[in-house]
Each structure stands twice: as structure tokens, then as C-alpha cells.
Motif scaffolding. Structure first.
Motif, mmCIF file in Angstrom:
data_model
loop_
_atom_site.group_PDB
_atom_site.id
_atom_site.type_symbol
_atom_site.label_atom_id
_atom_site.label_comp_id
_atom_site.label_asym_id
_atom_site.label_seq_id
_atom_site.Cartn_x
_atom_site.Cartn_y
_atom_site.Cartn_z
ATOM 1 N N ALA A 1 0.823 -1.210 0.000
ATOM 2 C CA ALA A 1 0.000 0.000 0.000
ATOM 3 C C ALA A 1 0.860 1.264 0.000
ATOM 4 O O ALA A 1 0.471 2.293 -0.555
ATOM 5 N N ARG A 2 2.032 1.203 0.620
ATOM 6 C CA ARG A 2 2.915 2.362 0.702
ATOM 7 C C ARG A 2 3.777 2.539 -0.549
ATOM 8 O O ARG A 2 4.272 3.629 -0.818
ATOM 9 N N ALA A 3 3.968 1.486 -1.324
ATOM 10 C CA ALA A 3 4.891 1.526 -2.461
ATOM 11 C C ALA A 3 4.572 2.612 -3.485
ATOM 12 O O ALA A 3 5.492 3.325 -3.916
ATOM 13 N N PRO A 4 3.319 2.805 -3.914
ATOM 14 C CA PRO A 4 3.073 3.862 -4.908
ATOM 15 C C PRO A 4 3.456 5.261 -4.418
ATOM 16 O O PRO A 4 3.974 6.070 -5.191
ATOM 17 N N LEU B 1 0.732 16.289 -8.960
ATOM 18 C CA LEU B 1 1.914 15.573 -9.436
ATOM 19 C C LEU B 1 1.836 14.089 -9.116
ATOM 20 O O LEU B 1 2.270 13.251 -9.911
ATOM 21 N N PHE B 2 1.276 13.734 -7.957
ATOM 22 C CA PHE B 2 1.100 12.316 -7.624
ATOM 23 C C PHE B 2 0.124 11.644 -8.576
ATOM 24 O O PHE B 2 0.321 10.499 -8.977
ATOM 25 N N VAL B 3 -0.935 12.351 -8.966
ATOM 26 C CA VAL B 3 -1.885 11.786 -9.922
ATOM 27 C C VAL B 3 -1.183 11.537 -11.256
ATOM 28 O O VAL B 3 -1.324 10.472 -11.858
ATOM 29 N N LEU B 4 -0.414 12.524 -11.707
ATOM 30 C CA LEU B 4 0.311 12.349 -12.967
ATOM 31 C C LEU B 4 1.337 11.221 -12.875
ATOM 32 O O LEU B 4 1.524 10.456 -13.824
ATOM 33 N N THR B 5 1.995 11.109 -11.738
ATOM 34 C CA THR B 5 2.971 10.041 -11.547
ATOM 35 C C THR B 5 2.299 8.681 -11.587
ATOM 36 O O THR B 5 2.807 7.742 -12.204
ATOM 37 N N ASN B 6 1.132 8.564 -10.932
ATOM 38 C CA ASN B 6 0.411 7.295 -10.955
ATOM 39 C C ASN B 6 -0.082 6.944 -12.349
ATOM 40 O O ASN B 6 -0.062 5.782 -12.753
ATOM 41 N N LEU B 7 -0.520 7.954 -13.101
ATOM 42 C CA LEU B 7 -0.941 7.698 -14.482
ATOM 43 C C LEU B 7 0.225 7.226 -15.337
ATOM 44 O O LEU B 7 0.090 6.331 -16.168
#
Length: 99
Positions: free
Chosen positions: A55-58, A89-95
Motif C-alpha cells: 500500500a505504501r509503495a506507490p 503531481l502524484f496523480v500524474l505520476t500514478n498515471l
């Protein structure tokens, strides 16, 4: 910790986090299990640690990308606005990671 409890949010932390939580039955900060010197971790404790790490990895990967891109050193704005920027930025990184 009271502000997290008031909003109903929980936080995931690594094994190095030392928390003085007031309610051990309903923790606000979720940490893994540490093995004491006298015994090893049980199978269920190891599985709980693996689930927490997954759960912490992303989030950890997202922070690593931000550090590599050196975005945070170039940030010249009000710290209150930085939270929204980091979320975007986290959303873009996850995408990008999902591609």
C-alpha cells in the motif's frame, strides 16, 4: 493525531514511526510489526507487513520521481499551495506508472 482522527483519515507509516496514539484499538497511524529479539514474526504478521508495504509503495515511488525530477527544489510558491500541486503531481505520476 487528533486532526486525522477528527477527519476520519488514517495514515500508513513505516516501522521507524514511533506513535503516541491515544486509542490502540482504533489507530490513526498504521504501522507494521517489529520482531522482538526473543521471537520471530508469525505468518500473519509477515503478511500484514507485506500488505502495508504494498500500500505504501506507490507513494514511495511517487516521491522518488519528484526527487529525481527536482521539482520540489524549483518550487517558488506559498507552502499552502504546494499541497495541491503535489497532489496533482502524484496523480500524474500514478498515471505514468500505470502506462
Amino acid at each position: 493525531m487528533s486532526h486525522l482522527r477528527a477527519t476520519g483519515l488514517r495514515a500508513l507509516a513505516d516501522l521507524g514511526f514511533l506513535d503516541l496514539d491515544d486509542d490502540p484499538d482504533d489507530p490513526v497511524v498504521v504501522t507494521g510489526f517489529k520482531a522482538p529479539r526473543a521471537r520471530k514474526l508469525t505468518t500473519s504478521e509477515k503478511e500484514a507487513n507485506q500488505a502495508l508495504a504494498a500500500a505504501r509503495a506507490p507513494v514511495e515511488h511517487g516521491l522518488a520521481h519528484l526527487k529525481n525530477w527536482r521539482i520540489l527544489t524549483k518550487l517558488r510558491t506559498d507552502p499552502a499551495r504546494a499541497t495541491g500541486l503535489l497532489r496533482a503531481l502524484f496523480v500524474l505520476t500514478n498515471l505514468e506508472g500505470a502506462r
